[in-house]
Write a protein that holds these residues in place. Structure first.
Motif, PDB file in Angstrom:
ATOM      1  N   GLY A 189       0.849  -1.047  -0.004  1.00  0.00           N
ATOM      2  CA  GLY A 189       0.106   0.075   0.021  1.00  0.00           C
ATOM      3  C   GLY A 189       1.023   1.154  -0.220  1.00  0.00           C
ATOM      4  N   ILE A 190       1.771   1.230   0.809  1.00  0.00           N
ATOM      5  CA  ILE A 190       2.596   2.353   1.033  1.00  0.00           C
ATOM      6  C   ILE A 190       3.492   2.653  -0.544  1.00  0.00           C
ATOM      7  CG2 ILE A 190       4.892   3.121   1.825  1.00  0.00           C
ATOM      8  CD1 ILE A 190       2.907   4.148   3.639  1.00  0.00           C
ATOM      9  N   TYR A 191       3.862   1.314  -1.026  1.00  0.00           N
ATOM     10  CA  TYR A 191       4.654   1.452  -2.341  1.00  0.00           C
ATOM     11  C   TYR A 191       3.685   2.322  -3.327  1.00  0.00           C
ATOM     12  CZ  TYR A 191       5.630   0.460  -7.098  1.00  0.00           C
ATOM     13  OH  TYR A 191       5.665   0.239  -8.401  1.00  0.00           O
ATOM     14  N   ALA A 192       2.481   1.946  -3.206  1.00  0.00           N
ATOM     15  CA  ALA A 192       1.694   2.519  -4.218  1.00  0.00           C
ATOM     16  C   ALA A 192       1.196   4.074  -3.986  1.00  0.00           C
ATOM     17  CB  ALA A 192      -0.093   1.833  -4.146  1.00  0.00           C
ATOM     18  N   VAL A 193       1.227   4.493  -2.812  1.00  0.00           N
ATOM     19  CA  VAL A 193       1.070   5.589  -2.361  1.00  0.00           C
ATOM     20  C   VAL A 193       2.438   6.605  -3.029  1.00  0.00           C
ATOM     21  CG1 VAL A 193       1.052   7.441  -0.551  1.00  0.00           C
ATOM     22  CG2 VAL A 193      -0.561   5.416  -0.537  1.00  0.00           C
ATOM     23  N   ALA A 194       3.682   5.846  -2.757  1.00  0.00           N
ATOM     24  CA  ALA A 194       4.848   6.478  -3.108  1.00  0.00           C
ATOM     25  C   ALA A 194       4.804   6.569  -4.723  1.00  0.00           C
ATOM     26  CB  ALA A 194       6.080   5.870  -2.493  1.00  0.00           C
ATOM     27  N   ARG A 195       4.372   5.665  -5.478  1.00  0.00           N
ATOM     28  CA  ARG A 195       4.469   5.423  -6.845  1.00  0.00           C
ATOM     29  C   ARG A 195       3.565   6.848  -7.422  1.00  0.00           C
ATOM     30  NH1 ARG A 195       8.230   4.450  -9.872  1.00  0.00           N
ATOM     31  NH2 ARG A 195       8.043   2.055  -9.850  1.00  0.00           N
ATOM     32  N   ILE A 196       2.449   6.834  -6.893  1.00  0.00           N
ATOM     33  CA  ILE A 196       1.245   7.771  -7.438  1.00  0.00           C
ATOM     34  C   ILE A 196       1.872   9.200  -7.200  1.00  0.00           C
ATOM     35  CG2 ILE A 196      -1.076   8.688  -7.163  1.00  0.00           C
ATOM     36  CD1 ILE A 196      -1.227   6.073  -8.565  1.00  0.00           C
ATOM     37  N   VAL A 197       2.323   9.604  -5.835  1.00  0.00           N
ATOM     38  CA  VAL A 197       2.797  10.723  -5.411  1.00  0.00           C
ATOM     39  C   VAL A 197       4.082  11.253  -6.171  1.00  0.00           C
ATOM     40  CG1 VAL A 197       3.403  12.132  -3.721  1.00  0.00           C
ATOM     41  CG2 VAL A 197       1.672  10.745  -3.275  1.00  0.00           C
ATOM     42  N   PHE A 198       4.972  10.230  -6.295  1.00  0.00           N
ATOM     43  CA  PHE A 198       6.343  10.396  -6.698  1.00  0.00           C
ATOM     44  C   PHE A 198       6.558  10.530  -8.336  1.00  0.00           C
ATOM     45  CE2 PHE A 198       7.686   9.556  -2.267  1.00  0.00           C
ATOM     46  CZ  PHE A 198       8.680  10.362  -2.101  1.00  0.00           C
ATOM     47  N   THR A 199       5.960   9.516  -8.881  1.00  0.00           N
ATOM     48  CA  THR A 199       6.249   9.298 -10.156  1.00  0.00           C
ATOM     49  C   THR A 199       5.125   9.756 -11.015  1.00  0.00           C
ATOM     50  OG1 THR A 199       7.373   7.389  -9.755  1.00  0.00           O
ATOM     51  CG2 THR A 199       6.436   7.591 -11.925  1.00  0.00           C
ATOM     52  N   VAL A 200       3.859   9.670 -10.744  1.00  0.00           N
ATOM     53  CA  VAL A 200       2.615  10.044 -11.737  1.00  0.00           C
ATOM     54  C   VAL A 200       2.510  11.470 -11.362  1.00  0.00           C
ATOM     55  CG1 VAL A 200       0.316   9.516 -12.133  1.00  0.00           C
ATOM     56  CG2 VAL A 200       1.597   7.806 -11.660  1.00  0.00           C
ATOM     57  N   PHE A 201       2.353  12.007  -9.983  1.00  0.00           N
ATOM     58  CA  PHE A 201       1.875  13.258  -9.947  1.00  0.00           C
ATOM     59  C   PHE A 201       3.222  14.363  -9.627  1.00  0.00           C
ATOM     60  CE2 PHE A 201      -2.067  11.386  -9.150  1.00  0.00           C
ATOM     61  CZ  PHE A 201      -2.974  12.410  -9.429  1.00  0.00           C
ATOM     62  N   GLY A 202       4.409  13.619  -9.281  1.00  0.00           N
ATOM     63  CA  GLY A 202       5.448  14.482  -9.159  1.00  0.00           C
ATOM     64  C   GLY A 202       5.171  15.445  -8.186  1.00  0.00           C
ATOM     65  N   ALA A 203       4.241  15.288  -7.137  1.00  0.00           N
ATOM     66  CA  ALA A 203       3.742  16.381  -6.288  1.00  0.00           C
ATOM     67  C   ALA A 203       4.587  16.618  -5.141  1.00  0.00           C
ATOM     68  CB  ALA A 203       2.277  16.013  -5.743  1.00  0.00           C
ATOM     69  N   SER A 204       5.783  17.492  -5.397  1.00  0.00           N
ATOM     70  CA  SER A 204       6.701  17.768  -4.276  1.00  0.00           C
ATOM     71  C   SER A 204       6.134  18.912  -3.367  1.00  0.00           C
ATOM     72  CB  SER A 204       8.078  18.191  -4.956  1.00  0.00           C
ATOM     73  OG  SER A 204       7.624  19.296  -5.757  1.00  0.00           O
ATOM     74  N   SER A 205       5.117  19.322  -3.711  1.00  0.00           N
ATOM     75  CA  SER A 205       4.392  20.224  -2.633  1.00  0.00           C
ATOM     76  C   SER A 205       3.518  19.498  -1.610  1.00  0.00           C
ATOM     77  CB  SER A 205       3.512  21.409  -3.432  1.00  0.00           C
ATOM     78  OG  SER A 205       2.626  20.356  -4.295  1.00  0.00           O
ATOM     79  N   ILE A 206       3.319  18.288  -1.626  1.00  0.00           N
ATOM     80  CA  ILE A 206       2.536  17.582  -0.691  1.00  0.00           C
ATOM     81  C   ILE A 206       3.412  16.805   0.071  1.00  0.00           C
ATOM     82  CG2 ILE A 206       0.450  17.727  -1.963  1.00  0.00           C
ATOM     83  CD1 ILE A 206       0.621  14.646  -1.693  1.00  0.00           C
ATOM     84  N   PHE A 207       4.872  16.954  -0.025  1.00  0.00           N
ATOM     85  CA  PHE A 207       5.942  15.958   0.652  1.00  0.00           C
ATOM     86  C   PHE A 207       5.657  16.415   2.352  1.00  0.00           C
ATOM     87  CE2 PHE A 207       9.127  14.974  -2.754  1.00  0.00           C
ATOM     88  CZ  PHE A 207       8.083  14.153  -3.248  1.00  0.00           C
ATOM     89  N   LEU A 208       5.549  17.444   2.553  1.00  0.00           N
ATOM     90  CA  LEU A 208       5.763  17.987   4.072  1.00  0.00           C
ATOM     91  C   LEU A 208       4.388  17.496   4.609  1.00  0.00           C
ATOM     92  CD1 LEU A 208       6.913  19.504   6.160  1.00  0.00           C
ATOM     93  CD2 LEU A 208       5.863  21.595   5.641  1.00  0.00           C
ATOM     94  N   VAL A 236      11.243  22.403  11.051  1.00  0.00           N
ATOM     95  CA  VAL A 236      10.098  21.761  11.300  1.00  0.00           C
ATOM     96  C   VAL A 236      10.614  20.237  11.051  1.00  0.00           C
ATOM     97  CG1 VAL A 236       9.761  22.005   8.916  1.00  0.00           C
ATOM     98  CG2 VAL A 236       7.890  21.273  10.225  1.00  0.00           C
ATOM     99  N   PHE A 237      11.729  19.815  10.402  1.00  0.00           N
ATOM    100  CA  PHE A 237      12.193  18.490  10.354  1.00  0.00           C
ATOM    101  C   PHE A 237      13.084  18.041  11.678  1.00  0.00           C
ATOM    102  CE2 PHE A 237      10.815  18.559   5.789  1.00  0.00           C
ATOM    103  CZ  PHE A 237      10.473  17.301   5.760  1.00  0.00           C
ATOM    104  N   ILE A 238      13.679  19.162  12.224  1.00  0.00           N
ATOM    105  CA  ILE A 238      14.451  18.900  13.517  1.00  0.00           C
ATOM    106  C   ILE A 238      13.266  18.565  14.555  1.00  0.00           C
ATOM    107  CG2 ILE A 238      15.536  19.776  15.294  1.00  0.00           C
ATOM    108  CD1 ILE A 238      17.260  21.103  12.925  1.00  0.00           C
ATOM    109  N   VAL A 239      12.280  19.226  14.605  1.00  0.00           N
ATOM    110  CA  VAL A 239      10.965  19.082  15.728  1.00  0.00           C
ATOM    111  C   VAL A 239      10.713  17.560  15.353  1.00  0.00           C
ATOM    112  CG1 VAL A 239       8.792  19.682  16.338  1.00  0.00           C
ATOM    113  CG2 VAL A 239      10.593  21.395  15.848  1.00  0.00           C
ATOM    114  N   LEU A 240       9.990  17.382  13.921  1.00  0.00           N
ATOM    115  CA  LEU A 240       9.712  15.758  13.595  1.00  0.00           C
ATOM    116  C   LEU A 240      10.729  14.832  13.842  1.00  0.00           C
ATOM    117  CD1 LEU A 240       8.195  16.860  10.330  1.00  0.00           C
ATOM    118  CD2 LEU A 240       6.865  16.498  12.401  1.00  0.00           C
ATOM    119  N   ILE A 241      11.959  15.021  13.698  1.00  0.00           N
ATOM    120  CA  ILE A 241      12.932  14.022  14.145  1.00  0.00           C
ATOM    121  C   ILE A 241      13.024  13.886  15.664  1.00  0.00           C
ATOM    122  CG2 ILE A 241      15.441  13.669  14.353  1.00  0.00           C
ATOM    123  CD1 ILE A 241      14.331  12.874  11.595  1.00  0.00           C
ATOM    124  N   ALA A 242      12.745  14.800  16.437  1.00  0.00           N
ATOM    125  CA  ALA A 242      12.787  14.801  17.844  1.00  0.00           C
ATOM    126  C   ALA A 242      11.239  13.843  18.131  1.00  0.00           C
ATOM    127  CB  ALA A 242      12.437  15.990  18.492  1.00  0.00           C
TER     128      ALA A 242
END
Lengths: 489, 119
Positions: free
Chosen positions: A249-268, A401-407
C-alpha cells in the motif's frame, strides 16, 4: 534473463492449479506455495543486476508502451518483488505445519493470490492494472482474515471489507478522473503530460488516490481495520498482512505521489501524516495487553515512520524509507511467526500468560527477541541502519520543522522500546524459575524464523549488501524524467 | 438546460456515489451497508462510462469503410467498467457470505450491536 512477467504468471497459474493437485493427493498441496515463491525469489534475485543497469519494460501484446498494458521492472519493483517472494516463501514453509485445521486448499489458493496481487501492484506500469492487482490483494486478504471462521475473524473481516471497498471505489473514481483528463492510463504517459493540466484539476484525483490507497496502507485516520484484522487472523496470515500487504500500500502511495503526480508540494503533508500515524500507533501499542494487537499497532507506527521518511523527499530520505520497508517487513514477519507458536503453546494472547516463555521455548523466544531488537533499532540488526539513515536524512534537511519531527520520531522510539522491553522482561525474567518441560516450535517453524534472524543480522552487520538497490530505487522514485524516458523511449 | 443536458450523467454518477457513501456511513444494518457499497460501485461505473461517452458514436472498427472515424468511441472505459463490474461482483459475493457467517455467530446484523473488538 527471465521475463519479469513470469513473476506474475507462475504463482497465478499454480494457485489455480491447486484444486487439480488436490485431486491427485491432498498431501502435496502445501508444497505448492513454497515452490511458487521459491521460483519468484530466484527470478527476482537474478534480475537485480539487470535492473540496476536498466529498468526492464515488458510490453504485452506487442504494442508500444502508451497503447499497451506494460510491466515496469525497475529497481523498486524488483526490490519489492524480492521482499514479497522471500516473505511468501518463509511464511508458506511455516504454514505447512501450522495451518492444519482450516480448509487447506482454499487457504493456499488465497495465500498465493494475495502475494501474486502484491507482486502485480509493484511491477505494473499503468494505473488501472494497479487497481486490478490491488483488488486481487484486497479480496484475498478479506477472505484470509475470515478463514479461521471464528467470531473475531468474521467480525474483523467484515470491518476490513467495508473500509477496503470504499477505499477501492475512491481509487477508481480517481482513475476515472485521470482518464478523463489525459485519455491514457499509462503511468509514464500521465506523468509526461501532468504539467499540461492546472493543479486545481489534479488536486481531487490526488486526494482520492491518497485516501483510497491510504486505507490499505493504514495511514492514520484510515487504519481502524488494521488492529482487528491483523490480530484475529491466523499467524501466517498476520505475518503476510503486516509484513507485505501494508508495505505494498505504501509503495502504491509513493508511486502515485512521486512518479505519476510528481507532487513535491505535498511531501511535507505526507511527513506530518506519517508522524501522526507513528505517534498514534506507538501510543496505542503501549496500552495493549494482547500480544498480537500490540504487534498490529506497532505496524501502524512503523508505516508512519516509512511515510515520514518518504515525505522527507530527499535522496537519503527515500532510500531510508525503502530500507525501513525492508527491515520492517523482515522483523514484523519474524515477530508474528514467533508469536504464533508462543500463543499456541500458552493458549492465550494475553501478555501476562507468557511468563517464563524464555525457558519453555528458548529458540522461539530468542528469535522473537531479535525481531524486537531490530524493530526498535538496536545495533547490530537491520532496523538500526534504516532508522539511522532516516534520522540522518531528516537532520541533513536542516529545516526547523524537520528537526522537531525527528525529535518526535526519537520520542516514539522510546515508547516503542518501553512496551517491547516490558514484553521481553515478561518472557525472560518473570514467573517461576524451576525447570519445565521444553517443547519448542517444530522444525518447519524454526527454520523460517532462523532464516529471518540470519537475514536481519546480516543486513544489520553489512548494510552495503542492500544499499545499492535501495539507492537505485530512491533514484527511480525521485527522478521521474528517467522513468518516463525509459518507459516511453 | 444545455448545461444539464451535457452533464446529466456526471450528476447521476456522483449522486449515486454520494447516496452509496451516505448509506455506508449512516445505516447500521450490514445488508443495507452492502447495498450501499453496491450503489457506490454502480455510481463509479456510471462515471467511467460517462467519461467515455460520445453522442452518436461508432465502434472503432477500421476494416469496414462505411464506419466514419470521426465519432469513434474509445473502447478503454468500457473495458475498465467490465473489469470493475466483475471485481464488484466478487466483493459483493464475499460480503454477503461474510454477512451469513456473522449472523450465525452473533444472531444479529446490526453493526452497532457487534462490538467485540475496539481500540
Amino acid at each position: 534473463m527471465v521475463n519479469p512477467v513470469f513473476l506474475i504468471i507462475a504463482p497465478l497459474s499454480l494457485a489455480f492449479a491447486i484444486p487439480l493437485f488436490g485431486i491427485i493427493s491432498k498431501k502435496i498441496i502445501k508444497f505448492i506455495p513454497p515452490i511458487a515463491f521459491g521460483f519468484n525469489l530466484i527470478v527476482s534475485l537474478a534480475l537485480i543486476p539487470h535492473v540496476l543497469r536498466n529498468p526492464i519494460i515488458v510490453s504485452i501484446g506487442g504494442w508500444s508502451p502508451p497503447f499497451c498494458i506494460n510491466l515496469v521492472a525497475g529497481p523498486v519493483g524488483i526490490l519489492f518483488s524480492a521482499i514479497i517472494a522471500l516473505g511468501g516463501l518463509l511464511v508458506s514453509v511455516y504454514a505447512m505445519d501450522y495451518m492444519e485445521k482450516v480448509a487447506i486448499e482454499k487457504y493456499h489458493i488465497l495465500y498465493i493470490l494475495l502475494l501474486t496481487g502484491a507482486t502485480g501492484v509493484v511491477l505494473t506500469g499503468d494505473i488501472f492494472n494497479l487497481f486490478v492487482f490491488f483488488e486481487i490483494l484486497c479480496i484475498s486478504s478479506y477472505a484470509l482474515v475470515a478463514c479461521s471462521g471464528n467470531k473475531q475473524g468474521i467480525e474483523s473481516a467484515v470491518k476490513y471489507l467495508i473500509q477496503g471497498s470504499v477505499g477501492s471505489s475512491l481509487m477508481l473514481i480517481a482513475i476515472a478522473l485521470l482518464y478523463g483528463l489525459f485519455g491514457t492510463l499509462n503511468m509514464a504517459d500521465i506523468a509526461r503530460n501532468i504539467n499540461s493540466v492546472s493543479s486545481m484539476e489534479l488536486f481531487v484525483p490526488l486526494v482520492l488516490f491518497i485516501t483510497g490507497l491510504g486505507v490499505e496502507a493504514a495511514i492514520f485516520p484510515l487504519n481502524a481495520w488494521l488492529p482487528d484484522a491483523h490480530s484475529s487472523a491466523p499467524a501466517p496470515v498476520s505475518a503476510v498482512l503486516s509484513g507485505i500487504a501494508i508495505e505494498v500500500g505504501i509503495y502504491a502511495v509513493a508511486r502515485i505521489v512521486f512518479t505519476v503526480f510528481g507532487a513535491s508540494s505535498i511531501f511535507l503533508f505526507l511527513a506530518l501524516l506519517g508522524i501522526l500515524t507513528l505517534i498514534v500507533g506507538e501510543m496505542s501499542a503501549f496500552a495493549q495487553n494482547n500480544i498480537k494487537r500490540m504487534l498490529a499497532y506497532s505496524s501502524i507506527g512503523q508505516i508512519g515512520l516509512i511515510l515520514f521518511a518518504l515525505g522527507i523527499g530527499t535522496f537519503y530520505g527515500v532510500s531510508g524509507g525503502l530500507f525501513q520497508i525492508v527491515s520492517h517487513s523482515l522483523a514484523k514477519t519474524l515477530l508474528f511467526l514467533a508469536a504464533g507458536y508462543m500463543i499456541y503453546r500458552a493458549g492465550s494472547m494475553e501478555i501476562s500468560d507468557f511468563e517464563g516463555m524464555g525457558k519453555k521455548m528458548p529458540l522461539t523466544s530468542l528469535s522473537f527477541t531479535i525481531g524486537v531488537f531490530s524493530l526498535i533499532g538496536l545495533p547490530p540488526f537491520a532496523g538500526f541502519s534504516s532508522k539511522f539513515l532516516i534520522i540522518y536524512a531528516g537532520l541533513a534537511k536542516q529545516e526547523i520543522v524537520f528537526i522537531v519531527l525527528i525529535a518526535l520520531v526519537l520520542f516514539s522510539t522510546v515508547i516503542e522500546g518501553a512496551y517491547f522491553f516490558k514484553l521481553i522482561q515478561v518472557l525472560y525474567f518473570k514467573g517461576k524459575s524451576e525447570r519445565v518441560v521444553v517443547k519448542d516450535a517444530p522444525l518447519s517453524a524454526l527454520l523460517p524464523m532462523f532464516a529471518l534472524v540470519a537475514i536481519i543480522t546480516l543486513i544489520g552487520i553489512y548494510p552495503n549488501a542492500v544499499i545499492n538497490i535501495l539507492n537505485a530505487g530512491a533514484l527511480e522514485l525521485l527522478n521521474r524524467v528517467d522513468y518516463i524516458r525509459s518507459v516511453l523511449g | 438546460m444545455d448545461f444539464l443536458h451535457n452533464y446529466i450523467y456526471y450528476f447521476g454518477a456522483f449522486g449515486l456515489i454520494f447516496i452509496g457513501l451516505y448509506i455506508i456511513l449512516a445505516k447500521s444494518n450490514l445488508i443495507k451497508v452492502i447495498i450501499g457499497l453496491s450503489i457506490m460501485e454502480t455510481g463509479v461505473n456510471l462515471l467511467l462510462i460517462a467519461i467515455g461517452y460520445i453522442k452518436g458514436g461508432t465502434a472503432p472498427i477500421f476494416s469496414r469503410p462505411e464506419i466514419k472515424a470521426v465519432n469513434m468511441v474509445d473502447p478503454v472505459p468500457q473495458a475498465l467498467v467490465l473489469t470493475a463490474i466483475v471485481i464488484g461482483v466478487a466483493v459483493l459475493a464475499l460480503a454477503l457470505s461474510l454477512a451469513i457467517r456473522l449472523y450465525g455467530h452473533y444472531g444479529t446484523l446490526n453493526l452497532r450491536m457487534i462490538r467485540e473488538q475496539k481500540w
